[in-house]
Design an enzyme around this catalytic site. Structure first.
Site, PDB file in Angstrom:
ATOM      1  CE  LYS A 120      34.709  47.538  43.769  1.00  0.00           C
ATOM      2  NZ  LYS A 120      34.553  46.411  44.716  1.00  0.00           N
TER       3      LYS A 120
ATOM      4  CG  ASP B 284      38.933  47.935  36.966  1.00  0.00           C
ATOM      5  OD1 ASP B 284      38.403  48.739  37.763  1.00  0.00           O
ATOM      6  OD2 ASP B 284      38.868  46.701  37.116  1.00  0.00           O
TER       7      ASP B 284
ATOM      8  CB  CYS C 149      35.608  38.718  40.359  1.00  0.00           C
ATOM      9  SG  CYS C 149      33.989  38.587  41.129  1.00  0.00           S
TER      10      CYS C 149
END
Length: 404
Positions: free
Chosen positions: A219, A193, A357
């Site tokens: 991002k 990730d 999250c």
């Protein structure tokens, strides 16, 4: 740098904006905004289909952006870069298109408790669908992982190791190359990730020897809704698509169909063309500044923030104290993080509050939520000073004695 970002030149609640929510999404420089605007005003057409001039220009811009992504992460070839809606979609493609096809009952998937839900829930679902076992590398008290624990957790039955490069809560920077070596030695692949790493540090997927790597454009100064999945060619070629429809097909018969070659077999339907154009422009912008310069700036800023915030009585900072990414996650006494963020907003300061999250990680930290200030290339020490001063005001607002 702030002069390049139009949104930063505004007042919020009577104060100049200090934007410290960059781990959630970054702001967009004028060059990216203009690139998207130019596409819609000048080149707007569908890609790979028309032979007219607009279609050719749109296709060139779209595929040119793919080549920029490949260069940016040092992928061996642009055909190994799949455009997606972002990191979440990219990880789901691997979990659905690779894991569900290859895992068998008794196989293992190894992740960590620091994972974003995007790198946790797809593996939960893959394990349920295949009978595989989901295992976790334990965290050290400071929120890092040890290679000894990686060696112990990853076994000969492990088929997939999936891990974040940089934690969006702790700021932990994981030793991906060393974890990849352990995974490969034991017969597993490694999925990374890269949502929080790609915008901030130079990524070389070949040097890291990762099998899959995901990233999100929003991002890293690009528009929302665009991201990418990198995969080793032999793995991508083995995988079946997870979406079916136009553009990803080679031949369609009444009872069966065949797929296009990489990368297009994973890109069914009209792609996110303007987003890809914006991502290409964002990469141009970041490369002009230099990832090394961004990394050094953020490290300096984070050290300064750690020093300033550590001097505030009652404030708890989470994650490693030394080698860490450009964010500081904290709680202020027993004040709920949402209340902290609300008061900071009255001072014109934007931070994130909640579980980010990462609910399993919140439980590991023994908190329900935290506040997070995350930095990027346009933030300054003055921004950190504003944050520290506003946190002192927040303490006073909720009845704490001011720091003397």
């Amino acid at each position: 740098m702030k002069s390049e970002f139009p949104i930063l030149h505004q007042d919020i609640n009577g104060h100049p904006l200090v934007y410290l929510d960059n781990a959630a999404t970054t702001q967009k420089p004028r060059s990216v905004i203009e690139a998207v605007k130019k596409y819609y005003e000048w080149d707007n057409a569908n890609v790979h289909r028309g032979v007219h001039t607009l279609g050719s220009r749109a296709t060139d811009a779209y595929e040119g952006a793919r080549e920029k992504v490949a260069r940016f992460i040092n992928a061996p070839a642009s055909r190994q870069v799949i455009f997606t809606r972002g990191t979440t979609t990219a990880l789901n493609i691997v979990a659905s298109g690779y894991a569900r096809q290859t895992l068998r009952e008794g196989d293992e998937i190894v992740i960590t408790p620091m994972e974003h839900h995007s790198n946790l829930i797809p593996w939960q679902q893959a394990a349920k669908a295949t009978g595989a076992t989901l295992k976790y590398i334990p965290l050290q008290p400071d929120g890092t992982i040890s290679l000894e624990d990686v060696e112990e957790t990853v076994t000969e039955r492990t088929k997939i190791v999936s891990i974040t490069y940089v934690s969006n809560v702790l700021g932990t920077i994981n030793p991906i190359a060393k974890i990849a070596e352990i995974a490969h030695r034991k017969g597993a692949i490694i999925v990374v990730d890269g949502a929080q790493s790609t915008p901030h540090i130079k990524v070389d997927v070949q040097a890291l020897d990762v099998d899959f790597y995901s990233l999100s454009g929003h991002k890293m100064c690009a528009p929302t809704g665009i991201g990418a999945l990198y995969g080793k060619a032999q793995l991508l070629e083995r995988m079946e698509p997870v979406e079916f429809g136009g553009e990803m097909i080679d031949f369609v018969e009444l009872q069966d169909s065949t797929w296009k070659e990489l990368p297009w077999k994973f890109e069914g339907g009209t792609p996110i063309i303007a987003g890809a154009v914006g991502l290409g422009a964002a990469i141009d912008f970041l490369e002009q500044i230099g990832l090394h310069n961004i990394d050094q700036h953020e490290k300096k800023l984070t050290r300064y923030a750690m020093e300033r915030l550590s001097n505030i009585d009652g404030l708890t900072i989470y994650g490693p104290r030394e080698e860490r990414a450009g964010l500081v996650t904290f709680n202020l006494g027993d004040v709920h993080p949402h209340d902290v963020a609300t008061v900071l907003d009255t001072e014109g300061i934007a931070v994130r509050a909640g579980h980010h999250c990462c609910q399993p990680l919140m439980r590991w930290l023994k908190v329900s939520a935290t506040a997070r200030a995350s930095f990027y290339l346009y933030n300054t020490e003055q921004d950190v000073d504003r944050l520290a001063e506003a946190l002192v005001k927040t303490k006073e607002f909720f009845g704490y004695e001011p720091i003397r």
